[in-house]
Design an enzyme around this catalytic site. Structure first.
Site, mmCIF file in Angstrom:
data_model
loop_
_atom_site.group_PDB
_atom_site.id
_atom_site.type_symbol
_atom_site.label_atom_id
_atom_site.label_comp_id
_atom_site.label_asym_id
_atom_site.label_seq_id
_atom_site.Cartn_x
_atom_site.Cartn_y
_atom_site.Cartn_z
ATOM 1 N N PHE A 140 100.902 12.751 55.105
ATOM 2 C CA PHE A 140 100.957 12.970 53.658
ATOM 3 C C PHE A 140 99.534 12.992 53.139
ATOM 4 C CE2 PHE A 140 100.844 11.982 49.210
ATOM 5 C CZ PHE A 140 101.824 12.815 48.710
ATOM 6 N N ASP A 225 91.758 10.054 56.544
ATOM 7 C CA ASP A 225 92.295 9.978 55.188
ATOM 8 C C ASP A 225 92.668 8.525 54.923
ATOM 9 O OD1 ASP A 225 93.747 9.969 52.848
ATOM 10 O OD2 ASP A 225 94.975 11.715 53.335
ATOM 11 N N LYS A 254 92.853 6.262 45.269
ATOM 12 C CA LYS A 254 93.739 5.157 44.897
ATOM 13 C C LYS A 254 92.966 3.888 44.468
ATOM 14 C CE LYS A 254 97.984 6.955 46.694
ATOM 15 N NZ LYS A 254 98.271 7.718 47.881
HETATM 16 C C1 LIG Z 1 98.362 9.252 47.881
HETATM 17 C C2 LIG Z 1 97.733 9.912 49.024
HETATM 18 C C3 LIG Z 1 97.039 11.134 48.878
HETATM 19 C C4 LIG Z 1 97.023 11.914 47.584
HETATM 20 O O1 LIG Z 1 96.500 11.203 46.514
HETATM 21 P P1 LIG Z 1 96.868 11.661 45.006
HETATM 22 O O2 LIG Z 1 95.971 10.823 44.167
HETATM 23 O O3 LIG Z 1 98.323 11.353 44.807
HETATM 24 O O4 LIG Z 1 96.593 13.113 44.908
HETATM 25 C C5 LIG Z 1 96.393 11.651 49.986
HETATM 26 N N1 LIG Z 1 96.430 11.022 51.180
HETATM 27 C C6 LIG Z 1 97.094 9.863 51.350
HETATM 28 C C7 LIG Z 1 97.077 9.211 52.695
HETATM 29 C C8 LIG Z 1 97.794 9.287 50.302
HETATM 30 O O5 LIG Z 1 98.494 8.167 50.495
#
Ligand SMILES: *Cc1c(COP(=O)(O)O)cnc(C)c1O
Length: 400
Positions: A140, A225, A254
């Site tokens: 994701f 990521d 985040k």
């Molecule tokens: C939440 C998330 C994203 C995307 O972040 P947004 O601020 O929702 O666009 C990308 N990679 C990972 C692993 C995530 O958990």
């Protein structure tokens, strides 16, 4: 107005792109949130790990207020006096050479993809428009067209084609598959050190190190990521640190803002982020002084309040308590730090009904991938608060 009134308005006027639990939150503090009817809940989701520092952290709130009274947005047409300090403090904390700031996580992922492709052409020497990026199944990384193009979750793509080419999907946790998938055109491998939305999937020990070594041997960028797994969630600053590697690129978001504001960034070295020239990439709000001031304080809070250590310690405690629950529904309990997944057997008929009942007891969590309950409370949680929640978790996991 009551809970049902707010829900009615929301359903009528809002697009239905989410299926939230029916709790309408009006305020929050630390690990606790309060609904419009005055009921109190322990937040075990922490806004998908954006509020690692706890809701409305007083120090971050103060930083926001102070900066909002001075200047909030300059655009990058001009410079501001917060962004350089955020750059420096992030580099000192993480050991990277350069930072590129954005807003949402998805934008930072897009930025990393652009950096990787351009690095592939300008530095590695891949032939124009043929660069490949390798990703993992069950990933994701956000919701833009390019990002959903490499998702293996069909729903994320259904109805949104044509999708972006240039991605190869391999199984997660399988370093041999990575080695096989790499070609002369491979620019990068992008991976979540722990898959969050995929169901809190922890890869086999040694996987990240092996994958990293394979990337190094083949001159392929290793991109971590850490948008969800980073900033203490896993019990380390970054989850990749469990395997003593240093990714070429780290994507953060985040909790970089403690949940006050959308702030994200790409961390890397001069060679990779050096591919960007003025005009190549940008964002009106990216790197704004309000975001930078909030992020600076969020990082300091995380470190100075020992939240990373607390996550490590209390994560172990949380899992140990969960393992003590005798439930016929639980297939596996996994995770690192306060990044915890409880996978249920298919016979349990989905994690959502458990989350719904937990909500009525005052514990907020959310199912992920149908069969997994994720427990990821703010990292300021205490042992006593875990014990409080565990009474209800125990009760609910023992439901018929
Ligand atoms: C939440 C998330 C994203 C995307 O972040 P947004 O601020 O929702 O666009 C990308 N990679 C990972 C692993 C995530 O958990």
């Amino acid at each position: 107005m009551l809970t049902k009134d707010f829900i009615e308005i929301e359903e009528k006027f809002g697009a239905h792109n989410y299926h939230p639990l029916d709790v309408v939150i009006t305020k929050a503090k630390g690990v606790w949130v309060y609904d419009v009817e005055g009921k109190k809940y322990l937040d075990c989701l922490a806004a998908y790990s954006a509020v690692n520092q706890g809701h409305c952290h007083p120090r971050i709130l103060k930083a926001l207020q102070n900066q909002a009274e001075k200047v909030t947005l300059t655009s990058r047409a001009f410079r501001n006096d917060q962004l350089p300090l955020l750059y420096k403090e992030l580099c000192e904390l993480t050991g990277y050479e350069k930072v590129l700031p954005m807003n949402s996580g998805a934008e930072a992922v897009e930025t990393a993809l652009k950096a990787a492709r351009k690095w592939g052409y300008k530095v590695k020497g891949i032939k124009k428009d043929t660069a490949e990026i390798i990703v993992c199944e069950n990933n994701f990384a956000g919701r833009t067209i390019s990002i959903i193009s490499f998702s293996s979750t069909e729903q994320y793509k259904d109805g949104f084609g044509p999708i972006t080419p240039g991605f190869k999907i391999i199984p997660y946790g399988d370093s041999a598959a990575l080695e096989k998938a790499i070609t002369a055109n491979t620019a990068a491998f992008i991976v979540e050190p722990i898959q969050g939305e995929g169901g809190v999937i922890v890869p086999p020990d040694g996987y990240l190190k092996k994958a990293f070594d394979i990337c190094k041997k083949n001159n392929v960028l290793f991109i971590a990521d850490e948008i969800q797994s980073g900033f203490g969630r896993s019990g380390k600053l970054f989850a990749y640190q469990y395997e003593n590697i240093k990714p070429d690129v780290v994507i953060i978001g985040k909790a970089l803002s403690g949940g006050f504001y959308p702030v994200s960034a790409v961390l890397s070295n001069n060679e990779v982020l050096g591919v960007f020239n003025p005009g190549d990439h940008g964002s009106t709000f990216g790197g704004n002084p309000l975001a930078a001031a909030i992020a600076r304080e969020s990082i300091k809070v995380l470190v100075e309040e020992n939240l990373i250590e607390n996550s490590f310690k209390l994560g172990e405690y949380f899992r140990e308590k969960l393992r003590g629950i005798k439930s016929k529904h639980v297939k596996e309990i996994r995770g690192k730090g306060l990044f915890i997944g409880v996978e249920l057997y298919p016979e349990a008929k989905g994690a959502r009904r458990f989350c719904e009942v937990l909500m009525t007891k005052g514990v907020l969590c959310k199912e992920t991938h149908d069969d997994v309950i994720r427990f990821a409370p703010p990292l300021v949680i205490t042992k006593e608060e875990i014990d409080w929640a565990m009474v209800y978790i125990d009760e609910v996991l023992k439901m018929a």
